[in-house]
Design an enzyme around this catalytic site. Sequence first.
Site, PDB file in Angstrom:
ATOM      1  N   GLU A 268       0.775  16.408   8.892  1.00 34.34           N
ATOM      2  CA  GLU A 268       0.223  15.165   8.750  1.00 34.34           C
ATOM      3  C   GLU A 268      -0.856  14.834   8.066  1.00 34.34           C
ATOM      4  O   GLU A 268      -0.885  13.810   7.279  1.00 34.34           O
ATOM      5  CB  GLU A 268       0.243  14.316  10.354  1.00 34.34           C
ATOM      6  N   TRP A 271       0.257  15.169   4.513  1.00 33.64           N
ATOM      7  CA  TRP A 271       0.579  13.922   3.956  1.00 33.64           C
ATOM      8  C   TRP A 271      -0.539  12.930   3.517  1.00 33.64           C
ATOM      9  O   TRP A 271      -0.339  12.347   2.353  1.00 33.64           O
ATOM     10  CB  TRP A 271       1.506  12.968   5.120  1.00 33.64           C
ATOM     11  N   TRP A 299      14.243  -9.318  -4.693  1.00 30.35           N
ATOM     12  CA  TRP A 299      13.912  -9.474  -3.523  1.00 30.35           C
ATOM     13  C   TRP A 299      14.219 -10.972  -3.122  1.00 30.35           C
ATOM     14  O   TRP A 299      14.143 -12.033  -4.116  1.00 30.35           O
ATOM     15  CB  TRP A 299      12.398  -9.175  -3.041  1.00 30.35           C
ATOM     16  N   ASN A 334       3.159   5.380  14.066  1.00 27.61           N
ATOM     17  CA  ASN A 334       3.832   5.736  13.061  1.00 27.61           C
ATOM     18  C   ASN A 334       5.314   5.413  13.098  1.00 27.61           C
ATOM     19  O   ASN A 334       5.860   4.891  11.908  1.00 27.61           O
ATOM     20  CB  ASN A 334       3.521   6.990  12.751  1.00 27.61           C
ATOM     21  N   TRP A 352       8.185  -5.236  -0.626  1.00 24.16           N
ATOM     22  CA  TRP A 352       7.407  -4.274   0.096  1.00 24.16           C
ATOM     23  C   TRP A 352       5.600  -4.787  -0.033  1.00 24.16           C
ATOM     24  O   TRP A 352       5.134  -4.332   0.750  1.00 24.16           O
ATOM     25  CB  TRP A 352       7.574  -2.830  -0.235  1.00 24.16           C
ATOM     26  N   TRP A 375       4.803   2.565   2.487  1.00 25.71           N
ATOM     27  CA  TRP A 375       5.693   1.265   2.142  1.00 25.71           C
ATOM     28  C   TRP A 375       6.805   1.478   0.976  1.00 25.71           C
ATOM     29  O   TRP A 375       7.995   1.409   1.316  1.00 25.71           O
ATOM     30  CB  TRP A 375       4.737  -0.051   1.729  1.00 25.71           C
TER      31      TRP A 375
END
Length: 451
Positions: A268, A271, A299, A334, A352, A375
Amino acid sequence: MPQITIFWFRRDLRLEDNAGLFAALKDSAPVLPLFIFDREILDELNDPQDARVEFIHHAISGMHGQLQEMGAPMEVRYGKPSEIWPELLAEYDVKAVYTNRDYEPYARNRDSALQALLEERCIAWRDFKDHVIFDGNEVVKDDGTPYVVFTPYSRMWKRVLHEKMISTPQGEISYHFRSFPTEEHFDSFYRGEILPMIGLDEMGFSPSEITFPDKEVPRDLIREYDETRNFPAQRGTSRLGIHFRFGTISIREKARRAQRLNDTFLTELIWRDFYSMILQHFPHVAEGPFREKYSFIPWRNNEEEFAAWKEGRTGYPIVDAGMRELNATGFMHNRVRMIVASFLTKHLLIDWRWGEAYFAEKLLDFELASNNGGWQWAAGSGTDAAPYFRVFNPYSQQKKFDKNFQYIKKWVPEYQSVSYPEPIVDHKMARQRCLDTYKAGLAQADAALVK
Ligand code: FAD
């Protein structure tokens, strides 16, 4: 007044194990610490009880007090850096400015402007890596280009760390992982009259009701992280996000601990480095999709549906629980972040960037790089994105990760009563609509980009 070095704190709000501060104290005494409450940022915040400002203020007050006990002043200013720096340079005889790097586009522009000013005046500028384990080109492919897929990046991240560790003299931890014993050089702080500390209220803010997570995490939580991290009703994750964001803890110290205790937890943290690296190499992600094709998705951007999502009244209990947790605490688990982000972009077909901006306003641990990465992952427009046709099913996510409705009942007490709203959109219909819309948008992109 002697010539001084200014150490500028930004997202590294601690005196201990601080790479740039260590270098300044060791090499360029006497050092005057500085923090600027930046009006370019603060003036954009809508909430006068924004808990992040309170958190920063608390961290700065702590350092100000610690330094005061040593007889060392700390400059704490409120204003725009572009106006404050010329003032500081007029007031002090500055020989150098030291700081830790900040990789966000705004910060990079701000720092470039300051560097130009310092250069004109023959004042040295030195910046250091402190916020991440690796930055710049430290972890790149064999051909020197940046990774855009996480798994090979993380493999190389571990390889580089290992190589650097074995290539240092025996017993010495590599630069990337070492701790910087800043306290050994505290004598090098500039000594002088103690300067005042600005109050939160003087900047138009007041304390919030929010309780901030601890810096210390039980060892067992990290040890069992891989088994517990996906269940939002449990306290199975560290909640260290806000501390990493503002540097009230050292990433090196936590990563060393993770390496000893749990590989999934270390992943993590990788990341986090990965998304920071993506933002450094591909700053266009801050404005639009990583993959250009995704700018063609039409969208729907329905304002009422967006309001329902924000307020946690979509009629999808796992989505509503997440949004209510976020609104009440500034935190969202998360797993639930992934579910609500997928729901907004895929079920509701809302851009987004709308969701990203809402998270930026609300999350205590808001970090441009990771938020943007999360996102874009959800929307399918990001680096190693899940293919767009993989649409999260909120019901099966709930069955897997909150099967006893424990999390849902906590945040949506009226669930299963008459006052709970009907689903805002039918799952099956929304899934098909999403697939059709993405397909059409990407086909249009293919045609337009070939021309
Ligand atoms: P833990 O699970 O205990 O993990 C420890 C630390 O590892 C975190 O504090 C964080 O620094 C890092 N980390 C964990 N997962 C990720 C990840 N997927 N990407 C990057 N870093 C990670 N994280 C942020 O720090 N700031 C954000 O603004 C942010 N926005 C997100 C938006 C979306 C849509 C999604 C899907 C994820 C987002 N994340 C963000 C990643 C992740 O959700 C949070 O880091 C995590 O939930 C924070 O809780 P924790 O501190 O208990 O994390």
